[in-house]
Scaffold this motif. Sequence first.
Motif, PDB file in Angstrom:
ATOM      1  N   HIS A 142      18.840  -8.470 -12.960  1.00 13.19           N
ATOM      2  CA  HIS A 142      18.505  -6.812 -13.132  1.00 13.19           C
ATOM      3  C   HIS A 142      17.343  -6.297 -14.353  1.00 13.19           C
ATOM      4  N   ARG A 143      18.327  -6.990 -15.831  1.00 19.01           N
ATOM      5  CA  ARG A 143      16.939  -6.802 -16.697  1.00 19.01           C
ATOM      6  C   ARG A 143      16.029  -7.908 -16.789  1.00 19.01           C
ATOM      7  N   ARG A 155      14.215  -8.660 -14.424  1.00 20.15           N
ATOM      8  CA  ARG A 155      13.705  -9.399 -12.604  1.00 20.15           C
ATOM      9  C   ARG A 155      12.915  -6.994 -13.518  1.00 20.15           C
ATOM     10  N   LYS A 156      13.125  -6.445 -14.403  1.00 23.41           N
ATOM     11  CA  LYS A 156      13.031  -5.457 -14.601  1.00 23.41           C
ATOM     12  C   LYS A 156      11.654  -5.979 -15.840  1.00 23.41           C
ATOM     13  N   ARG A 157      12.103  -6.633 -17.242  1.00 23.95           N
ATOM     14  CA  ARG A 157      11.004  -7.084 -17.591  1.00 23.95           C
ATOM     15  C   ARG A 157      10.233  -7.830 -17.693  1.00 23.95           C
ATOM     16  N   PHE A 158       9.910  -8.533 -16.040  1.00 22.11           N
ATOM     17  CA  PHE A 158       8.904  -9.150 -15.587  1.00 22.11           C
ATOM     18  C   PHE A 158       7.861  -8.243 -15.180  1.00 22.11           C
ATOM     19  N   ARG A 159       8.913  -7.467 -14.245  1.00 18.48           N
ATOM     20  CA  ARG A 159       7.622  -6.866 -13.590  1.00 18.48           C
ATOM     21  C   ARG A 159       7.176  -6.074 -14.858  1.00 18.48           C
ATOM     22  N   PHE A 173       4.453  -7.907 -16.567  1.00 21.72           N
ATOM     23  CA  PHE A 173       3.497  -8.368 -15.223  1.00 21.72           C
ATOM     24  C   PHE A 173       2.206  -7.781 -14.692  1.00 21.72           C
ATOM     25  N   GLU A 174       2.955  -5.994 -15.036  1.00 26.08           N
ATOM     26  CA  GLU A 174       2.294  -5.440 -14.697  1.00 26.08           C
ATOM     27  C   GLU A 174       1.081  -5.171 -15.770  1.00 26.08           C
ATOM     28  N   SER A 184       3.986  -3.147 -10.685  1.00 27.90           N
ATOM     29  CA  SER A 184       5.253  -3.614 -10.285  1.00 27.90           C
ATOM     30  C   SER A 184       5.364  -4.300  -9.049  1.00 27.90           C
ATOM     31  N   ILE A 207       7.512  -9.257  -9.324  1.00 22.50           N
ATOM     32  CA  ILE A 207       8.061 -10.165  -8.123  1.00 22.50           C
ATOM     33  C   ILE A 207       7.631 -10.903  -7.214  1.00 22.50           C
TER      34      ILE A 207
END
Lengths: 203, 340
Positions: A154-155, A157-161, A164-165, B3, B7
């Motif tokens: 969960h963490r 994915r949040k960080r990657f998003r 990346f953004e 965002s 993924i």
Amino acid sequence: MKDSELRGALRFGELFEAYCSDVVAYCRWRAVSRSDAEDAVSEVFLTAWRRLEDIPQGPDARVWLYATARRVLANQRRSRRRSAALTERLMAEAVVASGESDGGQERALVRAALDRMSERDREVLLLAEWEGLSAEQIASVLGCLAVTARGRLHRSRKRFRAVFEELSDRSGRAGRPAVGSGSPVGRPVRVRPGDQYALEDEA
Amino acid sequence: MNSTDGIDALRRANPRGEAGFAEAVEAARRVRTDLLEHAVPESEAAPRRSLPRRVPRRRWAAVSAAGLGAAAVAGVLAVVFGVVSPGSGVDTTTGAGSGGQEPLVSLRLAAAQTSTAAEDSGRAVVRVTKDARPWAGKTVLWNGEDIAVTEGPPSRPGKVNREIRVVDGIVYMPNPEGSGWVRLGSPENFDPDSGTTPLEILAAVRDDTAGQTLTRITSTMTGLETETHPDGSVTYSGKVPAGILAPEQSVKEGQTIRVLPYGYVANDAASDPASLVDVSITAGPDHMVQNITARWGGGSAWTYTVTFSQLGTAPQVKAPANAKSLEDIRRSRHATPANR
């Protein structure tokens, strides 16, 4: 060939056909270099051959192979650390690897975003997104509780998003890719043994 | 790019799509040939070394209150969602019991709504009783990434009820040396990898709505029955193996134990994963799950109840005013005349 040997050979063949590409993929993104990845794949299947009776039936076999690959790669890194000239070699290989895998701006952004994550977060994220493992399977590979794997996933994915953004926005504003050779703008990649993506200022 | 694209982009960057991957797989095939031609299975060569077993364990000594508190929420929600997950395939021959299909539909609706609301915020009060006497309890309030856990009642003799809060990524606890609160820093410093850090467990609360726990519960609950109350709430009852309620196994004082959500040891009948415990779930007229209760016997009669409220509407968890850092406390300790 005895019956037991024949059965073993058949089982090994089935495992190999089913999961060879998975093990290759995993080792390629986890190993420090392509040559290390090839060595690791060999060792994983050698281990599998020797321990055929330990390998669970069904889809759990794949998890067993990932867990084995993880240990093989960890051992590989430990032995690599003993080499004094390692860092320089790794850095050189990392540059080559980055260039080889440059498949456009998006791929470069992904790599840059991954660069900014801790190895722990990156590993759990890629086991889920690239290897398609569930949280429970990831927990088996990492040797942790399923709840831990879910939490990390969960963490991460949040960080990657978020990263990346941020990089995408930066890239959009500049009208050019925000990365070069797989590293974020102005942030040199420092490859450490056992941490392919680590950055100088990583927390 | 937004965002969500992140993924998606990550998935597209899977190394299986890279140039040279197919060649790498082909090269690996030589390994197979070599092994089959030259290697000998270990059973006929050197003695087998057993693979290191990776047994998950709960670190009892270091478990954080917040982690445990939220673990209960995670586990209980998992049970709730598990029973009623849409499309989860409850077998009417085992899961529906005398309730038939209509109660299942209602229960699914309640679970779906509860699940959605619990993603944002909520409050859970947990009570454990032994032979009708209070045994343990906790209250958990969560809102987004923030969480507050208060232990008790009852509290252990000589101990005050503990409280812990995580607000904006900072952990707070009451000052053990006096009044006020202490600011302890990041929750990630709490017992990392134990599965009990506040953020890990909060994530589990959300993930359990789609986790494998659902399948386990729905495939094992038997004898579903319903009772409608005058206020419009409905209680759904059935039997669930204790191992589903307490899926986690650990070791305490050399003994293998099963652990209920919240870190409580599953005693008596609940310690046997195969034994069936009575479980009831009450959903309000608004189709939100209000509570879940498990009962079992053995040496004593146990109840384990979690009551939900304010799902989706719980207030913000507030940081304690004037909380001191550990450094502040150290400084003030040295500044006292007794220490000069």
